[in-house]
Scaffold this motif. Sequence first.
Motif, PDB file in Angstrom:
ATOM      1  N   ARG A   7      -8.329 -14.966 -50.879  1.00 49.65           N
ATOM      2  CA  ARG A   7      -7.926 -13.622 -50.439  1.00 49.65           C
ATOM      3  C   ARG A   7      -8.603 -13.257 -49.121  1.00 49.65           C
ATOM      4  NH1 ARG A   7      -5.564  -9.549 -52.950  1.00 49.65           N
ATOM      5  NH2 ARG A   7      -5.901 -10.447 -55.010  1.00 49.65           N
ATOM      6  N   ALA A   8      -9.895 -13.516 -49.001  1.00 45.23           N
ATOM      7  CA  ALA A   8     -10.617 -13.167 -47.776  1.00 45.23           C
ATOM      8  C   ALA A   8     -10.026 -13.899 -46.571  1.00 45.23           C
ATOM      9  CB  ALA A   8     -12.096 -13.506 -47.931  1.00 45.23           C
TER      10      ALA A   8
ATOM     11  N   ARG B 235      -6.906 -15.259 -46.374  1.00 41.24           N
ATOM     12  CA  ARG B 235      -5.532 -14.822 -46.158  1.00 41.24           C
ATOM     13  C   ARG B 235      -5.493 -13.495 -45.402  1.00 41.24           C
ATOM     14  NH1 ARG B 235      -1.780 -17.769 -45.530  1.00 41.24           N
ATOM     15  NH2 ARG B 235      -1.872 -16.635 -43.567  1.00 41.24           N
ATOM     16  N   GLU B 236      -6.331 -12.555 -45.807  1.00 42.68           N
ATOM     17  CA  GLU B 236      -6.338 -11.250 -45.158  1.00 42.68           C
ATOM     18  C   GLU B 236      -6.798 -11.361 -43.706  1.00 42.68           C
ATOM     19  OE1 GLU B 236      -8.761  -8.833 -47.676  1.00 42.68           O
ATOM     20  OE2 GLU B 236      -7.133  -8.432 -49.118  1.00 42.68           O
ATOM     21  N   THR B 237      -7.776 -12.205 -43.449  1.00 44.89           N
ATOM     22  CA  THR B 237      -8.275 -12.368 -42.078  1.00 44.89           C
ATOM     23  C   THR B 237      -7.239 -13.035 -41.193  1.00 44.89           C
ATOM     24  OG1 THR B 237     -10.586 -12.437 -42.789  1.00 44.89           O
ATOM     25  CG2 THR B 237     -10.069 -13.446 -40.670  1.00 44.89           C
TER      26      THR B 237
ATOM     27  N   ASP C 108      -3.979 -13.023 -41.607  1.00 47.67           N
ATOM     28  CA  ASP C 108      -2.874 -12.086 -41.420  1.00 47.67           C
ATOM     29  C   ASP C 108      -3.231 -10.996 -40.409  1.00 47.67           C
ATOM     30  OD1 ASP C 108      -1.583 -13.592 -43.291  1.00 47.67           O
ATOM     31  OD2 ASP C 108      -1.568 -12.058 -44.868  1.00 47.67           O
ATOM     32  N   ALA C 109      -4.462 -10.516 -40.497  1.00 44.48           N
ATOM     33  CA  ALA C 109      -4.891  -9.451 -39.596  1.00 44.48           C
ATOM     34  C   ALA C 109      -4.976  -9.916 -38.151  1.00 44.48           C
ATOM     35  CB  ALA C 109      -6.240  -8.896 -40.042  1.00 44.48           C
TER      36      ALA C 109
ATOM     37  N   GLU D  98      -0.145 -15.124 -39.876  1.00 44.88           N
ATOM     38  CA  GLU D  98       0.418 -15.021 -41.224  1.00 44.88           C
ATOM     39  C   GLU D  98       1.263 -16.231 -41.618  1.00 44.88           C
ATOM     40  OE1 GLU D  98       3.033 -13.118 -38.209  1.00 44.88           O
ATOM     41  OE2 GLU D  98       0.959 -12.749 -38.820  1.00 44.88           O
TER      42      GLU D  98
ATOM     43  N   GLU E 239      -4.222 -14.773 -55.148  1.00 49.58           N
ATOM     44  CA  GLU E 239      -4.864 -14.381 -53.898  1.00 49.58           C
ATOM     45  C   GLU E 239      -4.085 -14.834 -52.666  1.00 49.58           C
ATOM     46  OE1 GLU E 239      -8.976 -15.511 -53.748  1.00 49.58           O
ATOM     47  OE2 GLU E 239      -9.365 -14.784 -55.783  1.00 49.58           O
TER      48      GLU E 239
END
Length: 327
Positions: free
Chosen positions: A174-175, A177-179, A181-182, A186, A241
């Motif tokens: 999750r950490a 993936r979110e980084t 994407d941000a 993505e 995640e």
Amino acid sequence: MTSFPDMRLRRVRELEPVRSLIRETQLSASNFIYPLFVTHGEGVKQPIEPMPGNFQLSLDMLEEEISEVVDLGIPAVLLFGLPEEKDPVGSGAYDPEGIIQEAIRVIKQTAPNLMVVGDVCLCEYTDHGHCGVIENQRIDNDQTLELLARTALAQVQAGADMVAPSAMMDGQVRAIRETLDANGEETVPVMGYAAKYASAFYGPFRVAADSTPQFGDRRSYQMDPANRRMAMREIESDIAEGADIVMVKPALAYLDVIKTARDRFDHPMAAYNVSGEFSMVKGAARQGWIDEKMVTLELLTAIRRAGADIIISYHAKEVARWLRGDE
């Protein structure tokens, strides 16, 4: 149901063309990811003693290796790095000029279409040899997540096509993936080391990557080899995640885990045929106790038969040669 003598199952085993036509599990170079160990210096091609045929390679030696991988039809490599210096927080892992990031750039210049997968962990870069930040002699899970995410982003910004978090921290997928994407990444897939066991089969790798823990062991974060049901929870968690591919590591001693996961999940699945599994085959073959080629092909076919779509293996180059009839 028809039985003997009307049913004779040997009929379809008599001739090689028939055996080939009905073969249920196929092994191909396209199934493999080949691991590489990269280091600093010039002209370095240092043999890894317990892993015959594998080397620590400096950046200037990568072109020849990568050209061979491409020629053999292997679609991807997985990178591990040996930094010049180590520190408590593994800063070489996420340094934009770190060894893996530099290696990615070299590989992409040599073979733009070869998939480059970055192993995302800190153990090779920390002076204590553990996979995360140490607080009071234990791994701080949540502090480590930020550094793993930074490592993944650094690799992708250097040109990596996929990242593979292997630290076994809760929430690592999750950490990352979110980084990603941000930061506009993505479309980059994540291959999670979802069920990574605290295995005795990693010994030769720790020589290759200089990543032996300086105290304790990794049983507080890697999985207990006795547990299969927990592996399903780990895989389910990685999928939730955002993992695009999930992995079981090691492979041979965990074929039941691969099979159970294959039956339960539709996600693409990788299995890591790890260093100790490789070295045992090589050692026995050197003693003349086994037919190396036949045993290797049988073991890797078993991993595919259990349900792995992808095999990460140090055997990849030699198997690719055998499959196309070079040797």
